[in-house]
Design an enzyme around this catalytic site. Structure first.
Site, PDB file in Angstrom:
ATOM      1  N   GLN A 103      -7.500  -4.878  51.758  1.00  0.00           N
ATOM      2  CA  GLN A 103      -8.432  -5.780  51.091  1.00  0.00           C
ATOM      3  C   GLN A 103      -9.786  -5.095  50.918  1.00  0.00           C
ATOM      4  OE1 GLN A 103      -8.506  -9.760  52.585  1.00  0.00           O
ATOM      5  NE2 GLN A 103      -9.990 -10.406  51.072  1.00  0.00           N
ATOM      6  N   PHE A 104      -9.953  -4.435  49.772  1.00  0.00           N
ATOM      7  CA  PHE A 104     -11.190  -3.696  49.509  1.00  0.00           C
ATOM      8  C   PHE A 104     -12.412  -4.612  49.437  1.00  0.00           C
ATOM      9  CE2 PHE A 104     -10.063  -4.948  45.242  1.00  0.00           C
ATOM     10  CZ  PHE A 104     -11.279  -5.096  44.587  1.00  0.00           C
ATOM     11  N   THR A 105     -12.211  -5.893  49.173  1.00  0.00           N
ATOM     12  CA  THR A 105     -13.347  -6.809  49.039  1.00  0.00           C
ATOM     13  C   THR A 105     -14.081  -7.040  50.364  1.00  0.00           C
ATOM     14  OG1 THR A 105     -11.939  -8.760  49.319  1.00  0.00           O
ATOM     15  CG2 THR A 105     -12.331  -7.996  47.056  1.00  0.00           C
TER      16      THR A 105
END
Length: 151
Positions: free
Chosen positions: A78-80
């Protein structure tokens, strides 16, 4: 590396309208990777997650680890988690590692977690559009950051 760890009674991930992976009692790990992460971050974070005592013992105290309860793990990229919201209303993801850096680190984290757990770790697919479902048990949700170990 930054992880959001949720104690779950069940969790699953759907990709392309098909269930890709599912677990029962255990931990759902949302993992964000930055361009500064190294194998040291991987080893520290994986060890911290495996050793974290957030499952209830017979006296209903959070005193047991994932190892103690023989629970399952589901890892989702989850890059966010590295969103920067300082300026404006549209988050910037400049602190998130680009795929050419993040994919090998994600795979190394998955491998290290599996080796430390001595059990298969279920996961999503890096970069895929995923639908994650979970039943948060407690609720217990913990944030860990290998660059800020005071969290």
């Amino acid at each position: 590396m930054r992880a959001v760890i949720q104690r779950v009674s069940e969790a699953s991930v759907i990709i392309d309208n098909k269930q890709h992976a599912a677990i029962e009692q255990g931990l759902l790990i949302l993992l964000g990777i930055t361009h500064e992460d190294t194998q040291e971050d991987i080893d520290w974070l994986a060890g911290k997650i495996i050793g974290m005592r957030i499952f209830s013992d017979q006296e209903d105290k959070m005193n047991l680890s994932i190892q103690d309860i023989d629970g399952e793990l589901l890892l989702i990229s989850q890059f966010t988690l590295f969103a920067n919201t300082k300026k404006g209303n549209r988050p910037s993801y400049i602190n998130a590692a680009r795929p050419e850096v993040a994919v090998p680190l994600y795979e190394a984290f998955l491998s290290t977690l599996s080796r430390k757990r001595d059990k298969e770790i279920k996961s999503g697919i890096f970069g895929a559009d995923m639908k994650v479902a979970l039943v948060n048990d407690g609720p217990v949700t913990i944030i860990i950051d290998s660059q800020d170990r005071n969290l």
